[in-house]
Design an enzyme around this catalytic site. Sequence first.
Site, PDB file in Angstrom:
ATOM      1  N   TYR A 146      44.032  20.043  54.536  1.00 58.91           N
ATOM      2  CA  TYR A 146      43.457  20.736  55.689  1.00 58.91           C
ATOM      3  C   TYR A 146      42.944  19.691  56.684  1.00 58.91           C
ATOM      4  CZ  TYR A 146      42.573  25.225  57.755  1.00 58.91           C
ATOM      5  OH  TYR A 146      42.658  26.337  58.556  1.00 58.91           O
ATOM      6  N   LEU A 147      43.855  18.813  57.042  1.00 57.77           N
ATOM      7  CA  LEU A 147      43.502  17.595  57.777  1.00 57.77           C
ATOM      8  C   LEU A 147      42.951  17.886  59.174  1.00 57.77           C
ATOM      9  CD1 LEU A 147      46.572  15.321  56.822  1.00 57.77           C
ATOM     10  CD2 LEU A 147      44.422  15.685  55.574  1.00 57.77           C
ATOM     11  N   GLU A 160      40.551  15.795  62.625  1.00 57.17           N
ATOM     12  CA  GLU A 160      40.547  14.510  63.354  1.00 57.17           C
ATOM     13  C   GLU A 160      39.913  13.386  62.539  1.00 57.17           C
ATOM     14  OE1 GLU A 160      39.899  17.386  64.668  1.00 57.17           O
ATOM     15  OE2 GLU A 160      40.655  17.555  66.709  1.00 57.17           O
ATOM     16  N   HIS A 163      40.280  12.926  59.229  1.00 58.68           N
ATOM     17  CA  HIS A 163      41.382  12.407  58.414  1.00 58.68           C
ATOM     18  C   HIS A 163      42.373  11.630  59.291  1.00 58.68           C
ATOM     19  CE1 HIS A 163      40.336  16.160  56.018  1.00 58.68           C
ATOM     20  NE2 HIS A 163      40.158  15.203  55.142  1.00 58.68           N
ATOM     21  N   GLN A 174      30.023   9.276  48.112  1.00 61.35           N
ATOM     22  CA  GLN A 174      31.357   9.098  47.515  1.00 61.35           C
ATOM     23  C   GLN A 174      31.887   7.691  47.806  1.00 61.35           C
ATOM     24  OE1 GLN A 174      34.743  12.048  47.426  1.00 61.35           O
ATOM     25  NE2 GLN A 174      35.345  10.945  49.249  1.00 61.35           N
TER      26      GLN A 174
HETATM   27  O1  PAF Z   1      36.871  13.179  49.968  1.00 57.06           O
HETATM   28  C1  PAF Z   1      37.750  13.926  49.484  1.00 57.06           C
HETATM   29  O2  PAF Z   1      38.467  14.642  50.200  1.00 57.06           O
HETATM   30  C2  PAF Z   1      37.934  13.963  47.971  1.00 57.06           C
HETATM   31  O3  PAF Z   1      36.717  13.883  47.296  1.00 57.06           O
HETATM   32  C3  PAF Z   1      38.923  12.897  47.450  1.00 57.06           C
HETATM   33  C4  PAF Z   1      38.400  11.489  47.692  1.00 57.06           C
HETATM   34  C5  PAF Z   1      40.266  13.062  48.145  1.00 57.06           C
HETATM   35  C6  PAF Z   1      39.133  13.071  45.940  1.00 57.06           C
HETATM   36  O4  PAF Z   1      39.634  14.330  45.642  1.00 57.06           O
END
Ligand code: PAF
Length: 285
Positions: free
Chosen positions: A32-33, A35, A37, A153
């Site tokens: 679900y990209l 901007e 991404h 993360q």
């Molecule tokens: O940040 C995300 O979209 C997710 O946590 C990842 C790093 C793709 C792992 O599923």
Amino acid sequence: MKVVNTIEEVRAIVKEWKSNGLSIGLVPTMGYLHEGHASLIKKASQENDRVVVSDFVNPTQFAPNEDFESYPRDIEHDSAVAEENGADIIFNPDVEEMYDSKAVTFVNMTGPTEELCGKSRPIHFKGVCTVVSKLFNIVTPDKAYFGQKDAQQLAVIMKMVKDLNFGVEIVPCPIVRELDGLAKSSRNTYLSPEERKSALVLHKALNAVKKLILDGEKDTRILEEKLTQIIHTEPLAKIDYAEIVSFPDIVPLDYLKGDFLVAVAVYIGRTRLIDNFIIENGEEK
Ligand code: PAF
């Protein structure tokens, strides 16, 4: 640009690229990209000969009460965004391809996973570390790109790469925002028009605290109270956390010292949104 669904095919393509001495960038996503991404993919394509975008809604990082089933998916849209921004392949496996039903090996981390999101989502980082390790093993990238919007993360992945000696460089990428300041997120699509307006309170609270910090306030209790007070002015908002921790260790701080992360997670209606800023060497990262 090609959509690839199997690990075997990704490995064959990567092998061919490597035999030609090409460098590989990986952009791990759950699809679900938007901007945000797109900026990661663009940077990866500027810094590498080939770019793999993984597009996989990873079940192991969602608790049973979370939004795994309803998480938005649109591979056609994602392929177009990935291609426009310079990706060479988009890896879109199904759950059975990524996880053997008899798998019993997972990557678990203590330390930086235990605060912030780790408190309210106790299994989340085990799922993230496991799937990212698998992606690193499948794609064997030279560099992997992670957005700072998920700052915890990012810290967790950097620590995992160091602790487990993955031969990949982690490239942090800045938060991309809507014009009014809301951090881009696939989950923004869940917001009703009224909730969308309320969601601005995250950015507003962070900006107010940034100003206090620039004015010299160092007591994190006062700063966290300010975050809470501003977020509480918004009736649709319910705080999960509003905290200041060291970065990248993710340890709670009494007073500002060294590099730190100011992070909030707030439910707007039923949608959980996160946002943050990082101060490194006295400056916003
Ligand atoms: O940040 C995300 O979209 C997710 O946590 C990842 C790093 C793709 C792992 O599923």
